[in-house]
Design an enzyme around this catalytic site. Sequence first.
Site, PDB file in Angstrom:
ATOM      1  N   ALA A   1      16.668  23.331  41.986  1.00 38.46           N
ATOM      2  CA  ALA A   1      17.210  21.989  41.798  1.00 38.46           C
ATOM      3  C   ALA A   1      16.021  21.037  41.676  1.00 38.46           C
ATOM      4  O   ALA A   1      14.933  21.312  42.196  1.00 38.46           O
ATOM      5  CB  ALA A   1      18.085  21.628  42.991  1.00 38.46           C
TER       6      ALA A   1
ATOM      7  N   GLY B   1      17.765  26.805  43.654  1.00 38.47           N
ATOM      8  CA  GLY B   1      18.954  26.706  42.811  1.00 38.47           C
ATOM      9  C   GLY B   1      18.854  27.571  41.556  1.00 38.47           C
ATOM     10  O   GLY B   1      19.878  27.973  41.003  1.00 38.47           O
TER      11      GLY B   1
ATOM     12  N   GLU C   1      19.931  30.889  42.670  1.00 40.36           N
ATOM     13  CA  GLU C   1      21.371  30.797  42.952  1.00 40.36           C
ATOM     14  C   GLU C   1      22.182  30.768  41.656  1.00 40.36           C
ATOM     15  O   GLU C   1      23.242  31.381  41.556  1.00 40.36           O
ATOM     16  CB  GLU C   1      21.642  29.549  43.805  1.00 40.36           C
ATOM     17  CG  GLU C   1      20.979  29.689  45.169  1.00 40.36           C
ATOM     18  CD  GLU C   1      21.020  28.406  45.983  1.00 40.36           C
ATOM     19  OE1 GLU C   1      20.469  27.387  45.520  1.00 40.36           O
ATOM     20  OE2 GLU C   1      21.593  28.422  47.075  1.00 40.36           O
TER      21      GLU C   1
ATOM     22  N   GLU D   1      13.780  27.006  49.876  1.00 40.33           N
ATOM     23  CA  GLU D   1      14.236  25.681  50.318  1.00 40.33           C
ATOM     24  C   GLU D   1      13.719  25.314  51.703  1.00 40.33           C
ATOM     25  O   GLU D   1      13.506  24.147  52.016  1.00 40.33           O
ATOM     26  CB  GLU D   1      15.769  25.625  50.322  1.00 40.33           C
ATOM     27  CG  GLU D   1      16.398  25.605  48.934  1.00 40.33           C
ATOM     28  CD  GLU D   1      16.777  26.978  48.413  1.00 40.33           C
ATOM     29  OE1 GLU D   1      16.184  27.986  48.844  1.00 40.33           O
ATOM     30  OE2 GLU D   1      17.677  27.029  47.543  1.00 40.33           O
TER      31      GLU D   1
HETATM   32  C1  HXC Z   1      11.226  19.324  39.932  1.00 37.47           C
HETATM   33  C2  HXC Z   1       9.595  20.823  39.400  1.00 37.47           C
HETATM   34  C3  HXC Z   1      10.236  21.827  40.165  1.00 37.47           C
HETATM   35  C4  HXC Z   1      11.449  21.485  40.817  1.00 37.47           C
HETATM   36  C5  HXC Z   1       8.450  22.677  39.315  1.00 37.47           C
HETATM   37  N1  HXC Z   1       8.498  21.401  38.899  1.00 37.47           N
HETATM   38  N2  HXC Z   1       9.504  22.965  40.092  1.00 37.47           N
HETATM   39  N3  HXC Z   1      10.087  19.601  39.286  1.00 37.47           N
HETATM   40  N4  HXC Z   1      11.888  20.217  40.667  1.00 37.47           N
HETATM   41  N5  HXC Z   1      12.177  22.364  41.533  1.00 37.47           N
HETATM   42  C6  HXC Z   1       7.538  20.709  38.036  1.00 37.47           C
HETATM   43  C7  HXC Z   1       6.255  20.349  38.775  1.00 37.47           C
HETATM   44  O1  HXC Z   1       6.418  19.162  39.495  1.00 37.47           O
HETATM   45  C8  HXC Z   1       5.300  20.191  37.597  1.00 37.47           C
HETATM   46  O2  HXC Z   1       5.513  18.946  36.967  1.00 37.47           O
HETATM   47  C9  HXC Z   1       5.767  21.256  36.634  1.00 37.47           C
HETATM   48  O3  HXC Z   1       7.112  21.554  36.991  1.00 37.47           O
HETATM   49  C10 HXC Z   1       4.951  22.544  36.742  1.00 37.47           C
HETATM   50  O4  HXC Z   1       4.965  22.975  38.090  1.00 37.47           O
HETATM   51  P1  HXC Z   1       3.653  23.356  38.917  1.00 37.47           P
HETATM   52  O5  HXC Z   1       3.985  23.283  40.347  1.00 37.47           O
HETATM   53  O6  HXC Z   1       2.489  22.529  38.442  1.00 37.47           O
HETATM   54  O7  HXC Z   1       3.414  24.855  38.443  1.00 37.47           O
HETATM   55  P2  HXC Z   1       2.738  26.045  39.265  1.00 37.47           P
HETATM   56  O8  HXC Z   1       1.526  25.551  40.004  1.00 37.47           O
HETATM   57  O9  HXC Z   1       2.566  27.160  38.307  1.00 37.47           O
HETATM   58  O10 HXC Z   1       3.798  26.464  40.362  1.00 37.47           O
HETATM   59  C11 HXC Z   1       5.054  27.028  39.983  1.00 37.47           C
HETATM   60  C12 HXC Z   1       6.041  27.015  41.193  1.00 37.47           C
HETATM   61  C13 HXC Z   1       6.093  25.585  41.772  1.00 37.47           C
HETATM   62  C14 HXC Z   1       5.569  28.010  42.241  1.00 37.47           C
HETATM   63  C15 HXC Z   1       7.400  27.476  40.655  1.00 37.47           C
HETATM   64  O11 HXC Z   1       6.367  24.656  40.703  1.00 37.47           O
HETATM   65  C16 HXC Z   1       7.121  25.400  42.836  1.00 37.47           C
HETATM   66  O12 HXC Z   1       6.957  25.839  43.947  1.00 37.47           O
HETATM   67  N6  HXC Z   1       8.221  24.705  42.496  1.00 37.47           N
HETATM   68  C17 HXC Z   1       9.247  24.351  43.432  1.00 37.47           C
HETATM   69  C18 HXC Z   1      10.096  25.567  43.788  1.00 37.47           C
HETATM   70  C19 HXC Z   1      11.154  25.222  44.813  1.00 37.47           C
HETATM   71  O13 HXC Z   1      10.853  24.795  45.931  1.00 37.47           O
HETATM   72  N7  HXC Z   1      12.413  25.373  44.426  1.00 37.47           N
HETATM   73  C20 HXC Z   1      13.565  25.071  45.286  1.00 37.47           C
HETATM   74  C21 HXC Z   1      14.007  23.651  45.094  1.00 37.47           C
HETATM   75  S1  HXC Z   1      15.244  23.225  46.239  1.00 37.47           S
HETATM   76  P3  HXC Z   1       4.393  17.775  36.997  1.00 37.47           P
HETATM   77  O14 HXC Z   1       4.995  16.708  36.125  1.00 37.47           O
HETATM   78  O15 HXC Z   1       4.280  17.381  38.415  1.00 37.47           O
HETATM   79  O16 HXC Z   1       3.174  18.423  36.426  1.00 37.47           O
HETATM   80  C22 HXC Z   1      16.670  23.808  45.566  1.00 37.47           C
HETATM   81  C23 HXC Z   1      17.903  23.492  46.361  1.00 37.47           C
HETATM   82  C24 HXC Z   1      19.109  24.220  45.818  1.00 37.47           C
HETATM   83  O17 HXC Z   1      16.701  24.422  44.569  1.00 37.47           O
HETATM   84  C25 HXC Z   1      20.362  23.844  46.554  1.00 37.47           C
HETATM   85  C26 HXC Z   1      21.160  22.812  45.877  1.00 37.47           C
HETATM   86  C27 HXC Z   1      22.567  22.615  46.383  1.00 37.47           C
END
Ligand code: HXC
Length: 260
Positions: free
Chosen positions: A66, A111, A114, A134
Amino acid sequence: MSYETILVETRGAVTLITLNRPKALNALNSQVCAELVEAFAAFEADDTQGCAVLTGSGDKAFAAGADIKEMAEKPAADFFLGDFFADWQARIVRATRKPWIAAVNGFALGGGCELAMMADFILAADTAKFGQPEIKLGVAPGMGGSQRLTRAVGKAKAMEMCLTGRMMGAEEAERSGLVARIVPLADLVEDAVKTAQTIAGMPRMAAMVNKEMVNIAFETGLEQGLLTERRLFQILTATQDKAEGMAAFVEKRQAVWKGR
Ligand code: HXC
């Protein structure tokens, strides 16, 4: 219907839906949420379409979760009152009776994992990585991760992944029962579309019933599940496609399906 955050194309009887925010690793914001609901409704309503494939654009991610930037700004009351992401369970998982496949081409996190698990099955690129990180954001899975991951891989791995946020690679995911098959990244979409075309070429009602039967195994006890299976089998014997399929076998010819 035109979309901004997803791409939708048809390949014969297969609808290919691509999450298309590659710069944000296909993070799932509210616009993606709404557009996916529309795209799945259109797929379900279109009689020419028999199976769908959902994938992510770019080589890096199916969906990295998400959209954290959107969630960071949102007050708790908005999550609750808007019933955050409940739409997907009601309007994609429940409302899509035709089969669909997730082709996971990289990160499937939070997400994203999921969403992939909402599919009828997952085909994974060799580069795929699954996780429920998360906890590292101070939250927990919110659209099925704790439930579907646990059903797919068992308590030990699901608990470890949810509590540590560690990712699972494609091989471990296949070994653990999370994915049906691993495909080299370069071949993933073609393989998924071909698999979907095989499914779309099956008698439509039988495909829908097979999907329903397997899903019932996760929602009921064995005796009730077996009874439901028998009844659904018996109902299928009334279809024109049952008569055609069995006649074609006996006559040693290709069946011509009616979808009824
Ligand atoms: C918004 C995101 C994002 C996310 C990545 N990006 N994941 N933006 N939401 N979930 C964006 C980054 O901000 C960045 O943009 C660009 O994508 C590239 O990501 P990087 O982090 O620079 O890439 P990298 O270093 O290769 O790392 C990849 C990664 C990391 C390991 C996947 O991006 C990461 O950990 N992302 C978050 C994963 C996460 O926590 N997901 C769960 C979310 S909570 P900019 O513009 O800054 O360069 C969820 C809740 C679900 O999903 C439940 C809902 C009901």
